[in-house]
Write an enzyme that holds these catalytic residues in place. Structure first.
Site, short mmCIF file in Angstrom:
data_model
loop_
_atom_site.label_atom_id
_atom_site.label_comp_id
_atom_site.label_asym_id
_atom_site.label_seq_id
_atom_site.Cartn_x
_atom_site.Cartn_y
_atom_site.Cartn_z
N ASP A 50 0.85 -1.03 -0.21
CA ASP A 50 -0.08 -0.10 0.15
C ASP A 50 0.85 1.17 0.17
OD1 ASP A 50 -1.83 2.05 0.61
OD2 ASP A 50 -2.44 1.06 2.62
N HIS A 85 -4.15 4.67 6.45
CA HIS A 85 -3.08 4.22 5.51
C HIS A 85 -1.76 4.53 6.29
CE1 HIS A 85 -5.52 2.94 2.19
NE2 HIS A 85 -6.08 4.07 2.44
#
Lengths: 551, 551
Positions: free
Chosen positions: B194, B367
């Site tokens: 990610d 995130h």
């Protein structure tokens, strides 16, 4: 009523952009700032947005003066349109602002439309009819910004213009807190204050912080360095130039508006670039990447700007490759985020390292945060406050700060564009409202694009248009040819076209059977039937335009 | 080639959204995630954007499994469209993800389209043909997120899914750094990680920080408290509910998707709300403002969402007034800023205090930032890295972090959607590319809106459409009636319509004189002449549609 002053904001309240405020005493009036706004996405096809100054047009007579606080487009961009339509005696602005405005008026062929006068923060007050004006230096993201002090028989008003309290500005010309304190001691009846960052806690960092970042970043880079900022941010450009000189790089200024502004700023002494440091964009080919720093426009990702063209490999003079560094020294204006991100991604794909305000201290705001607003409120101790320059949430936050500073709620005016605010010895209150909408500039047309056109454009943009053409004999209404269909921006299954044609024939047949031959009615039936069919089959609602040709 | 694994991202690279990656060994394949994206402004009229999975369609045969990392729309939203078109044997997902997906498939009538299997991070590895899969718990902004470990003869691949390293997550289920370290010790050949926050320095704060803010804010408020967040952010809802319970407020959940998700989460034990605390929206009228906390959708300013309707005074059950507090517990996805600002301004106008992420710590990202990515790189010590999930600038920043962690540049793959990446004992490299564009969902149509329709919509949206209708006798080409003009979304000076009509007559006359009677040619001449006239007079370029009816 000599003892009252009417304050009528025509733009800048409930929005960031197109600032314009009218001050009236009796039949005399001045206007502070004449700005424009840039269209939002829903303003489809519109080029510029102006405040609707129909109020001034209707009042007729002469406007004593337009007084400009600084040279940003949202404060001066409407001036040519205003001068073209109204009888304005004088335009007052500080030296740099005047330089920028002259160039703009020249382009519009309006240099002689009003007398251009230089306002001087160090000079004597000026008297314009019932208005006595003083100017106070304020630090902002363009040099030569001022607050305007307006004294009338109704009292003393301070309009801050745009500002931050920068104690270490690049030109040394700080927000003049001494003058502001002095005004506070003399007594301020009403403060109109910049609210842009009223929601934000703390202080806005000094412009010098960006210079520090440039000094950290630029000297250690090997390749090209490109710095993109607003074309009006003279101090930002100056700081980049200074670091370039120290690092032994030549400087090239790319982009029409930045070249123009840099020229004006240099000619007037607001920017210093040694002559041997400047190179023209066409000369960049003769230099190695590590020998240049490029200043360019496009920090908002504007489609035809220098940076966007560079990012897309479409600039005649500047390319970007691995090892280069691009500094985007600005924050995207809300609504421009995706364009700016697109430019960053393109530049990153070319191999450049891209530094932007989300990840490095390469930008600071030009507007005061809440602690600075509190400072101004403490210095001025105004009897009444009218937050200006901001969306409603910002005005509301500014109002809250004023309350916390001890201004009574009854003396805080949350006005809108078009509010008529009256200042009198009894205090301040909203007494009326006037029309104050928007005027769209679209191509050569000013004000001719109306809501209905925008609504149609919106509709067209969503599902396109379907035109159904049928031909009728005017004698007996019999249809002479099978209906024809034209679709643009609309797609549906292939068989739908045939279905629509059959539906049109069916509807026409029914109408004629029922002796419905009036064109308007036939169109309505066609419109409804075809629209319903299309919606049932596709869940789309294109604009349906039935055309009936009578022969 | 048993010793190689091909990795083909079909979405999620060079963008944030529509994540989908194919893993192939020989003719066997699995797909990790099947997400959708939301349209950008230039996708006029489009409802949803899907990855183009034409590659899978063309390869034919069975997809062994679709493996889902978590329940966000950009990871699962394309699943119904995929299942409708492809032969998929199994869908693997964790318990909550499966719950959300089941409800979605049920709506599409696709519950039986594939076998739904529950993946368990604490369970044994599963073998699907040549793929051996394990799941590792990762903390993210939705519970039950996992990384997927894919072992084939080519080596061990770790796909992180979306994650942050939250050491104090609300459910106590941390990113399983122990398992990750263990994988690092066993050896990781390729990391797909990610990249969303790879540009951002430091660490993303724990979700618990938001709970602290809620505890600071909510108990001292007098009026209504409205908390708006993503409908999938179960922990965010849980924290708001916990504070409401402590503060003695009832909780009402407003907005279809949030009610649905909360129901699923409660039924599966992922969210705890005491039964006597919940009230239905219709019961809100019976309670005083200080007795309620409202959880609602609309944190992105979506036009028909609960918060937008509340802001515009258009919600059947919830009103907002002075003294109320609205917490927007989310960050605008790029492109949604103006809508969110509009909602905030409207709410502020109603007198509510609006707290949002720019001015209060009421939101944290889901995130990992750069220091967390470095941590993962240290734990896994991958031989090769392929940044995924992000715009190019984010992928490039992630690549830079990998380089700094010691991964050789030749083992870092900056792939695009459609790249065919081959992992073999020799390492990793891009060997091919396949088609991987976008598929638009517009109304009921999937994939039928093409670039030409979007271009037409763009054109129509800018200056509207002008239709010029002329009638010709098919026998001799003589024009039978004066040309008729229809304008939509276009405005010009009044006299322009007459001018255009004359121009059309003139052009037709010229053509007929020159014996030009072919319809296509006549249309072209009309189009060019009228278009030029309109541009000269207005600087606008509406779409000109000449219609010639032959009778």
């Amino acid at each position: 009523m000599e003892g009252t002053c009417r304050i009528i904001p025509l733009g800048g309240l409930g929005e960031v952009g197109k600032n314009m405020t009218v001050f009236e005493v009796g039949d005399e009036r001045i206007v502070v700032d004449a700005g424009l706004a840039f269209p939002r996405d829903e303003h489809l096809g519109v080029d510029l947005v102006l405040p609707d100054f129909g109020y001034l047009r209707e009042r007729g007579g002469k406007v004593r003066a337009v007084v400009l606080t600084h040279g940003h487009e949202d404060h001066v961009g409407c001036l040519p349109y205003l001068l073209r339509e109204l009888d304005v005696a004088e335009v007052w602005a500080t030296r740099l602002t005047l330089g920028l405005v002259k160039s703009k008026l020249d382009e519009h062929g309006l240099l002689r439309a009003a007398e251009l006068r230089e306002s001087d923060p160090d000079g004597e007050p000026i008297q314009l009819g019932p208005f006595r004006l003083e100017f106070v230096r304020m630090a902002h993201s363009i040099p030569d910004s001022v607050a305007v002090v307006i004294e009338t028989a109704a009292g003393r008003i301070v309009h801050t213009g745009d500002y931050k309290i920068d104690h270490t500005p690049i030109d040394g010309l700080k927000t003049d807190v001494g003058r502001l304190a002095d005004l506070g001691n003399r007594g301020v009846d009403l403060l109109l204050g910049d609210s842009t960052n009223a929601e934000r806690p703390g202080f806005t960092p000094s412009e010098r912080v960006v210079g520090e970042a440039f000094r950290q970043i630029i000297p250690q880079r090997g390749g090209r360095v490109i710095v993109s900022s607003f074309a009006s941010n003279v101090h930002r450009m100056q700081q980049a130039v200074d670091v370039a000189v120290q690092a032994g790089r030549k400087v090239s200024i790319v982009g029409r508006s930045m070249r123009k502004n840099a020229n004006i700023a240099r000619n007037l002494g607001y920017m210093e670039v040694p002559e041997d440091v400047l190179v023209r964009p066409v000369e960049l080919d003769d230099l190695k990447p590590h020998e240049v720093l490029i200043l360019c426009t496009g920090s908002q990702g504007e489609p035809l700007s220098a940076l966007t063209r560079i990012a897309y490999g479409d600039h005649p003079a500047v390319t970007v490759e691995r090892g280069d560094t691009v500094i985007i020294s600005a924050k995207p204006v809300p609504g421009n985020e995706l364009r700016v991100h697109d430019a960053i991604n393109r530049l990153a794909k070319s191999g450049a390292e891209v530094l932007h305000q989300e990840i490095a201290p390469v930008h600071v705001s030009g507007h005061a945060c809440s602690e600075e607003l509190r400072t101004i409120l403490s210095l001025l101790r105004p009897k009444a406050v009218m937050p200006v320059h901001g969306e409603f949430r910002m005005l509301a936050a500014h109002a809250q700060l004023a309350r916390e500073a001890g201004v009574p709620s009854s003396s805080i005016v949350l006005a809108e564009n078009g509010s008529v605010v009256e200042l009198s010895p009894e205090g301040v209150r909203i007494v009326d409202r006037v029309e104050a909408g928007v005027t769209f500039v679209d191509g050569l047309g000013v004000g001719d694009v109306q809501d209905v056109a925008l609504r149609d454009r919106r509709r067209l943009s969503e599902d396109g248009v379907l035109i159904v053409i049928t031909t009728l004999a005017s004698s007996n209404g019999a249809d002479l040819a099978p209906p024809e269909l034209i679709a643009r921006g609309f797609t549906g299954p292939d068989e739908l076209l045939a279905e629509m044609r059959e539906e049109a024939i069916r509807v026409l047949g029914e109408c004629l059977e029922d002796d419905v031959t009036e064109i308007k009615l036939l169109q309505e039936h066609l419109h409804d039937a075809v629209g319903q069919l299309v919606y049932d089959r596709t869940r789309r609602r294109p604009m349906i335009l039935p055309v009936i040709v009578e022969v």
